[in-house]
Design a protein around this motif. Structure first.
Motif, PDB file in Angstrom:
ATOM      1  N   THR A 174      22.591 -86.286 -36.330  1.00  0.00           N
ATOM      2  CA  THR A 174      23.063 -86.671 -35.012  1.00  0.00           C
ATOM      3  C   THR A 174      22.386 -87.972 -34.606  1.00  0.00           C
ATOM      4  O   THR A 174      21.217 -88.212 -34.944  1.00  0.00           O
ATOM      5  CB  THR A 174      22.786 -85.562 -33.978  1.00  0.00           C
ATOM      6  N   LEU A 175      23.108 -88.808 -33.917  1.00  0.00           N
ATOM      7  CA  LEU A 175      22.609 -90.120 -33.503  1.00  0.00           C
ATOM      8  C   LEU A 175      22.103 -90.022 -32.071  1.00  0.00           C
ATOM      9  O   LEU A 175      22.836 -89.612 -31.171  1.00  0.00           O
ATOM     10  CB  LEU A 175      23.733 -91.159 -33.595  1.00  0.00           C
ATOM     11  N   VAL A 176      20.835 -90.377 -31.887  1.00  0.00           N
ATOM     12  CA  VAL A 176      20.236 -90.301 -30.553  1.00  0.00           C
ATOM     13  C   VAL A 176      19.601 -91.650 -30.204  1.00  0.00           C
ATOM     14  O   VAL A 176      19.118 -92.383 -31.079  1.00  0.00           O
ATOM     15  CB  VAL A 176      19.172 -89.188 -30.484  1.00  0.00           C
ATOM     16  N   GLU A 177      19.619 -91.980 -28.939  1.00  0.00           N
ATOM     17  CA  GLU A 177      19.004 -93.215 -28.490  1.00  0.00           C
ATOM     18  C   GLU A 177      17.489 -93.123 -28.606  1.00  0.00           C
ATOM     19  O   GLU A 177      16.895 -92.077 -28.354  1.00  0.00           O
ATOM     20  CB  GLU A 177      19.397 -93.508 -27.046  1.00  0.00           C
ATOM     21  N   SER A 178      16.862 -94.259 -28.945  1.00  0.00           N
ATOM     22  CA  SER A 178      15.420 -94.300 -29.114  1.00  0.00           C
ATOM     23  C   SER A 178      14.927 -95.706 -28.794  1.00  0.00           C
ATOM     24  O   SER A 178      15.489 -96.687 -29.306  1.00  0.00           O
ATOM     25  CB  SER A 178      15.038 -93.926 -30.546  1.00  0.00           C
ATOM     26  N   PRO A 179      13.886 -95.845 -27.970  1.00  0.00           N
ATOM     27  CA  PRO A 179      13.397 -97.189 -27.606  1.00  0.00           C
ATOM     28  C   PRO A 179      12.848 -97.964 -28.797  1.00  0.00           C
ATOM     29  O   PRO A 179      12.878 -99.196 -28.804  1.00  0.00           O
ATOM     30  CB  PRO A 179      12.299 -96.893 -26.575  1.00  0.00           C
ATOM     31  N   GLY A 181      14.054 -97.654 -31.876  1.00  0.00           N
ATOM     32  CA  GLY A 181      15.058 -97.555 -32.933  1.00  0.00           C
ATOM     33  C   GLY A 181      15.699 -98.893 -33.260  1.00  0.00           C
ATOM     34  O   GLY A 181      15.228 -99.958 -32.858  1.00  0.00           O
ATOM     35  N   LYS A 182      16.823 -98.820 -33.975  1.00  0.00           N
ATOM     36  CA  LYS A 182      17.566-100.030 -34.329  1.00  0.00           C
ATOM     37  C   LYS A 182      19.047 -99.758 -34.177  1.00  0.00           C
ATOM     38  O   LYS A 182      19.483 -98.623 -33.947  1.00  0.00           O
ATOM     39  CB  LYS A 182      17.237-100.459 -35.750  1.00  0.00           C
ATOM     40  N   THR A 183      19.838-100.818 -34.315  1.00  0.00           N
ATOM     41  CA  THR A 183      21.282-100.683 -34.144  1.00  0.00           C
ATOM     42  C   THR A 183      21.859 -99.829 -35.273  1.00  0.00           C
ATOM     43  O   THR A 183      21.660-100.121 -36.460  1.00  0.00           O
ATOM     44  CB  THR A 183      21.957-102.063 -34.146  1.00  0.00           C
ATOM     45  N   ILE A 184      22.578 -98.783 -34.891  1.00  0.00           N
ATOM     46  CA  ILE A 184      23.182 -97.867 -35.872  1.00  0.00           C
ATOM     47  C   ILE A 184      24.594 -97.528 -35.428  1.00  0.00           C
ATOM     48  O   ILE A 184      24.849 -97.287 -34.234  1.00  0.00           O
ATOM     49  CB  ILE A 184      22.359 -96.567 -36.019  1.00  0.00           C
ATOM     50  N   MET A 185      25.506 -97.498 -36.376  1.00  0.00           N
ATOM     51  CA  MET A 185      26.903 -97.140 -36.106  1.00  0.00           C
ATOM     52  C   MET A 185      27.198 -95.776 -36.735  1.00  0.00           C
ATOM     53  O   MET A 185      26.785 -95.494 -37.861  1.00  0.00           O
ATOM     54  CB  MET A 185      27.848 -98.194 -36.682  1.00  0.00           C
ATOM     55  N   HIS A 186      27.926 -94.945 -35.993  1.00  0.00           N
ATOM     56  CA  HIS A 186      28.326 -93.625 -36.483  1.00  0.00           C
ATOM     57  C   HIS A 186      29.825 -93.631 -36.743  1.00  0.00           C
ATOM     58  O   HIS A 186      30.629 -93.803 -35.822  1.00  0.00           O
ATOM     59  CB  HIS A 186      27.970 -92.561 -35.456  1.00  0.00           C
ATOM     60  N   LEU A 187      30.208 -93.456 -38.012  1.00  0.00           N
ATOM     61  CA  LEU A 187      31.609 -93.329 -38.390  1.00  0.00           C
ATOM     62  C   LEU A 187      31.892 -91.886 -38.788  1.00  0.00           C
ATOM     63  O   LEU A 187      31.055 -91.225 -39.393  1.00  0.00           O
ATOM     64  CB  LEU A 187      31.951 -94.240 -39.571  1.00  0.00           C
ATOM     65  N   LEU A 198      29.011 -90.612 -41.234  1.00  0.00           N
ATOM     66  CA  LEU A 198      28.361 -91.751 -41.884  1.00  0.00           C
ATOM     67  C   LEU A 198      27.599 -92.549 -40.836  1.00  0.00           C
ATOM     68  O   LEU A 198      28.182 -93.004 -39.840  1.00  0.00           O
ATOM     69  CB  LEU A 198      29.416 -92.616 -42.576  1.00  0.00           C
ATOM     70  N   PHE A 199      26.296 -92.718 -41.047  1.00  0.00           N
ATOM     71  CA  PHE A 199      25.446 -93.467 -40.124  1.00  0.00           C
ATOM     72  C   PHE A 199      24.984 -94.734 -40.840  1.00  0.00           C
ATOM     73  O   PHE A 199      24.312 -94.657 -41.881  1.00  0.00           O
ATOM     74  CB  PHE A 199      24.248 -92.622 -39.696  1.00  0.00           C
ATOM     75  N   ILE A 200      25.331 -95.900 -40.274  1.00  0.00           N
ATOM     76  CA  ILE A 200      25.059 -97.178 -40.947  1.00  0.00           C
ATOM     77  C   ILE A 200      24.117 -98.021 -40.091  1.00  0.00           C
ATOM     78  O   ILE A 200      24.503 -98.512 -39.012  1.00  0.00           O
ATOM     79  CB  ILE A 200      26.367 -97.961 -41.199  1.00  0.00           C
ATOM     80  N   PRO A 201      22.870 -98.198 -40.522  1.00  0.00           N
ATOM     81  CA  PRO A 201      21.952 -99.084 -39.799  1.00  0.00           C
ATOM     82  C   PRO A 201      22.374-100.551 -39.962  1.00  0.00           C
ATOM     83  O   PRO A 201      23.031-100.929 -40.939  1.00  0.00           O
ATOM     84  CB  PRO A 201      20.601 -98.822 -40.462  1.00  0.00           C
ATOM     85  N   LYS A 202      21.996-101.358 -39.016  1.00  0.00           N
ATOM     86  CA  LYS A 202      22.333-102.783 -39.053  1.00  0.00           C
ATOM     87  C   LYS A 202      21.713-103.442 -40.276  1.00  0.00           C
ATOM     88  O   LYS A 202      20.545-103.234 -40.594  1.00  0.00           O
ATOM     89  CB  LYS A 202      21.827-103.465 -37.784  1.00  0.00           C
ATOM     90  N   GLY A 203      22.558-104.223 -40.979  1.00  0.00           N
ATOM     91  CA  GLY A 203      22.110-104.924 -42.164  1.00  0.00           C
ATOM     92  C   GLY A 203      22.170-104.107 -43.434  1.00  0.00           C
ATOM     93  O   GLY A 203      21.731-104.567 -44.490  1.00  0.00           O
ATOM     94  N   GLU A 204      22.709-102.895 -43.372  1.00  0.00           N
ATOM     95  CA  GLU A 204      22.734-102.032 -44.555  1.00  0.00           C
ATOM     96  C   GLU A 204      24.150-101.583 -44.899  1.00  0.00           C
ATOM     97  O   GLU A 204      25.095-101.795 -44.127  1.00  0.00           O
ATOM     98  CB  GLU A 204      21.823-100.819 -44.346  1.00  0.00           C
ATOM     99  N   ILE A 205      24.269-100.962 -46.078  1.00  0.00           N
ATOM    100  CA  ILE A 205      25.549-100.472 -46.605  1.00  0.00           C
ATOM    101  C   ILE A 205      25.427 -98.977 -46.871  1.00  0.00           C
ATOM    102  O   ILE A 205      24.395 -98.496 -47.334  1.00  0.00           O
ATOM    103  CB  ILE A 205      25.931-101.204 -47.903  1.00  0.00           C
ATOM    104  N   ARG A 206      26.479 -98.247 -46.541  1.00  0.00           N
ATOM    105  CA  ARG A 206      26.550 -96.835 -46.880  1.00  0.00           C
ATOM    106  C   ARG A 206      27.883 -96.555 -47.551  1.00  0.00           C
ATOM    107  O   ARG A 206      28.894 -97.193 -47.257  1.00  0.00           O
ATOM    108  CB  ARG A 206      26.410 -95.961 -45.624  1.00  0.00           C
ATOM    109  N   ALA A 283      18.721 -96.934 -31.610  1.00  0.00           N
ATOM    110  CA  ALA A 283      18.907 -95.507 -31.872  1.00  0.00           C
ATOM    111  C   ALA A 283      18.270 -95.120 -33.199  1.00  0.00           C
ATOM    112  O   ALA A 283      17.824 -95.974 -33.984  1.00  0.00           O
ATOM    113  CB  ALA A 283      20.403 -95.175 -31.901  1.00  0.00           C
ATOM    114  N   LYS A 284      18.223 -93.831 -33.430  1.00  0.00           N
ATOM    115  CA  LYS A 284      17.759 -93.322 -34.713  1.00  0.00           C
ATOM    116  C   LYS A 284      18.565 -92.074 -35.063  1.00  0.00           C
ATOM    117  O   LYS A 284      19.120 -91.408 -34.174  1.00  0.00           O
ATOM    118  CB  LYS A 284      16.271 -93.015 -34.686  1.00  0.00           C
TER     119      LYS A 284
END
Length: 1007
Positions: A174-179, A181-187, A198-206, A283-284
């Motif tokens: 689960t994606l939760v906000e965190s001070p 954390g970093k930018t994360i997208m949930h698909l 699918l959770f993709i952090p900024k600058g990464e590939i999944r 988020a994290k």
């Protein structure tokens, strides 16, 4: 050195090891209940210290054999008995370290020479400079901190360390906000089979579903997502479809076109659909457990350290399947990690020619399934077809294949595979030696058993006890229905005299079938004052009413919760609710139960399958597809047909009669129930009777036999005898006990009358067996019910034979016969009347249950004698001390004979259960709570019988107290495991645990 030897081979250490072993495995069952099977295996069963404990027990036992010179000829039988346990431990060790098992999945028309291992592995695949390397390590992840994995790998100049951090069962992200954390997208993706997050952090590939997704990354991907101050955009290297859920519009996006990435839009590339759930700037991703009831992947969190650079990976898996692969890149080194089963290859192939799934007529519920396979072994020039189904195993080159489950589309099979030839062989050898040693030790004049038999009372009681079985209790409740005018008793009796052909081809009166049907679906012998014939006739002729009657027995609390009832019975319409568009409420759970491996089915699954079977019986009765009452003239197989079958089978003049009979007869029965005029219904019934006599004359039994069978059914002889034996056996026991304390108190005439009544009951018992023999045409011990009834008869016979030498023998055997008949009654209440092939239907199982149950009776009698002995010891005084002490010694001798016999039976029965399990699904011991507590009980009584050899625990008082308290392990095995450790935790959460009332009484008496 001598001191170490004396300690290592002492009885004190033997006693301590038995206590430690029993406590440890008992605690392990509670660990399994609370934390799962893997936790119990990691902490106990598969641990090094537990293996050392078993080794220490074997060494102690071997040393004891040598020190006590059990190898001498006069002690040879005891030697064989004790050495058998060492052989069994040796066989278990071979299985533990050299055996393996898994599963094989084959689709129709395809062949396979590989299987998935049951053992789980952490696998690391490494790719560097175009070269591939692989490393793997066996690892059982469990929710215990002590179970950590550290895997070190050296690849060229790289030092790789993989460490497990945490295990999360039924995990979800689960994606939760965190001070911090970093930018994360949930698909959210859907591939047509399952949803993926699918959770993709900024600058990464999944990667998921064969597609690579990136977020603000310069690397190549199938779908690239970019963030900016003006919004989120994406581009794809494939044609991408889109659909706006709000506006109900859609279209296509061409490759390499930058377009806005919107939340309420569904996108698809081929069959893969994806949607953006959220994109958070800080988020994290957190992993959480969905609890015991959810069915998610398990997750193992690992840290991967490559030359000091550490990255975290989450490895998902389902036991018995491949794990999901996770890729991590470190400069020029690509690592792919997974946790799960691995592929094992066989030296031959199996081809699935056909998978056959048989269902109940008009139902989706499976009744049996079979895999028709071709065994292809080129090395041995073998190419032959064979069938694999429940209790029919394919055995080839040390591999054993068991029918386990099947694909949802019924085009593929799942076979359990076991490879443990030597482990099984050595263990079976131990079982054989155990059986031989036990039997011979009973006959050895130098054994402890023979020494105790020198007491007159013990010798007499032995004969009576040889036939003992035990006494589970049942509490049947009444059910209520709305006001209803049933068919008259007189007409129902005439209906019961009609004949029907059962599934085995036997011709019997409907009276017999009606009794079986009511016992099967309601677990009762009558229903709301109605006879079985009235119930069955009503279900046939007025199905719409009976669909609303709560007649179907439901036991499990969760099944009741699903249906939405609280009572003990439900109606057909409450479970099959098409009126409110809820459909068949148990369909999902029935399918899940049948898809599971037999060894994995818990109490809930079995109860769901039992309710499903009862529902199907009702359904077949309602639609006219249950009773085969129409014989076909001159049929070569003498086959009879149901009304539905006969409608399409018969030709000529018979067709007119059959087409109109059921509808006209049904209407006449309903009309007669209202008016009380049964002439028309009787006339139609006579017409069907004449039709049967004419067309089925070749196989119809004589009328005298039919009448005798109906008489036998109505009298219910053996059920009545249960009460007779119990009442007068208890009365005799009470008189003998009073006489023991007050020798002048004889009550001779009461004893004579009670004894005479027991003998008369025995003659009725004999007559009942004779009638059953004549009716069935075979000796009355061909199934579990008949065997118990016969053993009860033999038990009373033994008491009558020895009543003059020892009056108490008839008392004991009458009480025990009552217990045996109560167990038989439980089996009689659940007859097998359908073509369902039960998972647990096995010759070995019948023997296993009979012997185990009999052992409970022996041990119960031992507890009773222990209680009486303690009570007599409390009542001792100066004037009666010597006389009562002699009686106590006599009862203690009988008690020891009883416990030895009970322990022998329990041990043999438990290990025969292992044989049954091995023949059913390829595992002779799996530390299931039921078999574990049976082993605990064996350990408890082994300790009790060896107390006389342990300093500080010798003495009559200690022995009798232990024999009384020890029965608590039997109660836990028989009742406690079912209520607390059944594998499904519904009994332990929500509804209060229904502990039988007699348990409280027993505990109170002991205290």
């Amino acid at each position: 050195m001598k001191k170490v030897k004396d300690l290592l081979f002492s009885m004190q250490l033997t006693g301590m090891l038995l206590v430690v072993f029993g406590v440890v495995i008992a605690v392990a069952t509670f660990i399994e209940n609370d934390f799962g099977t893997r936790a119990a295996k990691v902490l106990v069963y598969n641990s090094k210290w537990f293996e050392f404990l078993l080794l220490l027990i074997a060494v102690n036992m071997l040393g004891t054999i040598i020190v006590r010179k059990m190898y001498r000829i006069e002690k040879l039988t005891i030697f064989v008995f004790h050495i058998a346990f060492i052989v069994i431990i040796l066989g278990a060790g071979i299985t533990r370290f050299f055996g393996f098992e898994g599963s094989m999945h084959i689709r129709e028309g395809k062949s396979s020479n590989s299987m998935l291992s049951t053992t789980q592995y952490l696998t690391v695949e490494m790719e560097q400079d175009g070269k591939n390397f692989i490393a793997e390590k066996e690892y059982m992840a469990a929710p215990v901190r002590s179970n950590r994995l550290k895997m070190k790998i050296k690849l060229n100049d790289h030092h790789i360390v993989v460490k497990s951090k945490e295990f999360i069962p039924n995990a979800y992200e689960t994606l939760v906000e965190s001070p911090d954390g970093k930018t994360i997208m949930h698909l959210v993706l859907f591939d047509g089979v399952e949803r993926q997050d699918l959770f993709i952090p900024k600058g990464e590939i999944r990667e998921a579903a064969g597609l690579r997704f990136s977020l603000d990354s310069k690397e190549e991907a199938d779908v690239k997502v970019f963030t900016s101050d003006t919004g989120n955009y994406f581009t794809s290297n494939n044609i991408t479809g889109w659909y706006n859920m709000m506006r109900d519009t859609g279209g296509q996006i061409y490759p390499d076109t930058l377009v806005p990435f919107q939340k309420m839009m569904i996108y698809n590339i081929g069959d893969i659909k994806f949607v953006m759930d959220k994109l958070l700037p800080s988020a994290k991703v957190e992993l959480k457990s969905a609890g015991k009831e959810a069915r998610h992947y398990d997750a193992v969190l690992v840290d991967v350290d490559v030359d000091g650079i550490v990255k975290e990976a989450v490895l998902y898996h389902v036991p018995g399947n491949y794990g999901k692969r996770v890729k991590l890149k470190f400069d020029n080194l690509m690592l792919t990690l997974s946790y799960g089963a691995k592929t094992l290859y066989l030296p031959f192939e199996l081809k699935l020619n056909d998978f056959i799934l048989e269902r109940y007529p008009g139902s989706e519920s499976p009744s049996s399934f079979t895999s028709v396979v071709t065994l292809m072994d080129k090395e041995r020039n073998i190419n032959r077809e064979t069938k694999i189904f429940m209790n029919n195993v394919l055995n080839h080159r040390g591999y054993r294949f068991f029918q386990s489950s099947y694909d949802k589309d019924e085009k593929g099979t799942i076979l359990s595979v076991n490879h443990d030839f030597w482990g099984t062989t050595v263990t079976y050898l131990g079982y054989i030696l155990l059986f031989i040693g036990m039997v011979l030790s009973l006959l050895n004049k130098n054994s402890r058993f023979a020494a105790m038999l020198r007491y007159k009372a013990a010798k007499t009681t032995l004969v009576a006890l040889v036939f003992l079985l035990s006494f589970p209790l049942v509490n049947m409740a009444q059910s209520n229905t709305a006001k209803y005018t049933p068919p008259s008793v007189a007409h129902a009796e005439k209906f019961g005299q009609l004949l029907v052909q059962d599934n085995s081809g036997r011709i019997e009166p409907i009276n017999t079938l009606a009794s079986e049907v009511l016992r099967k679906i309601a677990r009762k012998t009558s229903f709301n004052g109605m006879t079985p014939e009235q119930v069955l006739l009503g279900m046939m002729t007025d199905p719409e009413y009976w669909k609303t009657v709560p007649i179907i027995k439901v036991t499990h609390p969760k099944v009741k919760e699903i249906i939405g009832v609280s009572g003990k019975r439900v109606s057909f319409n409450q479970v099959v609710d098409f009126e409110n568009e809820r459909g068949y409420l148990l369909e999902k759970y029935v399918n899940e139960a049948y898809e599971k491996k037999p060894a994995e089915r818990n109490k809930f699954d079995k109860d769901v399958m039992a309710v499903d079977e009862r529902l199907n019986i009702c359904y077949l009765i309602y639609i006219g597809k249950f009773m085969k009452i129409f014989p076909a003239a001159d049929d070569p197989d003498n086959k009879w047909y149901t009304a539905a079958e006969a409608f399409h089978t018969f030709t000529g003049k018979d067709t007119t009669f059959i087409r109109h009979f059921m509808s006209v007869y049904g209407q006449s029965v309903k009309k007669a129930s209202e008016t009380g005029d049964w002439k028309d219904a009787d006339f139609l019934l006579n017409g069907l009777k004449m039709f049967q006599e004419t067309n089925g004359k070749n196989i119809i039994p004589p009328k005298s036999k039919i009448k005798l069978e109906i008489f036998y059914n109505k009298q219910n002889i053996f059920n009545k005898l249960e009460g007779f034996y119990g009442l007068f056996g208890f009365l005799l026991l009470l008189i003998h006990f009073v006489n023991l304390l007050i020798p002048k108190f004889k009550m001779r005439w009461i004893i004579i009358i009670s004894t005479t009544i027991v003998i008369i009951a025995f003659l009725m018992h004999t007559a009942g067996l004779g009638i059953r023999w004549y009716i069935s045409g075979h000796a009355p011990w061909s199934n579990a019910y008949e065997s118990m009834v016969f053993i009860a008869w033999a038990t009373v016979l033994a008491g009558i034979v020895f009543v003059r030498k020892s009056p108490i023998s008839l008392t004991a055997t009458a009480l025990l016969a009552s217990m045996i008949l109560s167990v038989a009654h439980l089996n009689w209440l659940d007859p097998e009347i359908t073509n369902l092939v039960p998972v647990l239907k096995s010759y070995w199982l019948v023997i296993h249950v009979a012997i185990i149950t009999s052992s409970y009776g022996f041990l119960a009698l031992g507890a009773l004698l222990g209680f009486f002995s303690l009570l007599v010891m409390i009542l001792m005084g100066k004037n009666n001390h010597q006389r009562l002490m002699d009686k106590v010694r006599e009862m203690t001798a009988v008690n020891e004979v009883t416990l030895i016999a009970g322990l022998y039976l329990l041990t043999i029965g438990t290990f025969l259960g292992g044989v049954w399990a091995n023949e059913s699904w390829g595992r002779y011991w799996g530390w299931d709570p039921k078999e574990t507590w049976a082993l605990v009980t064996i350990v408890v009584y082994t300790f009790i019988l060896h107390m006389r050899m342990i300093p500080g625990l010798k003495g009559i008082f200690a022995y009798n107290l232990a024999s009384l308290i020890g029965y608590g392990s039997v109660i836990m095995t028989y009742f406690g495991v079912n209520y607390y450790l059944s594998g499904l935790h519904s009994y332990a959460s929500g509804d209060p645990v229904p502990v039988p009332a007699f348990v409280y009484y027993t505990v109170a008496v002991i205290l």
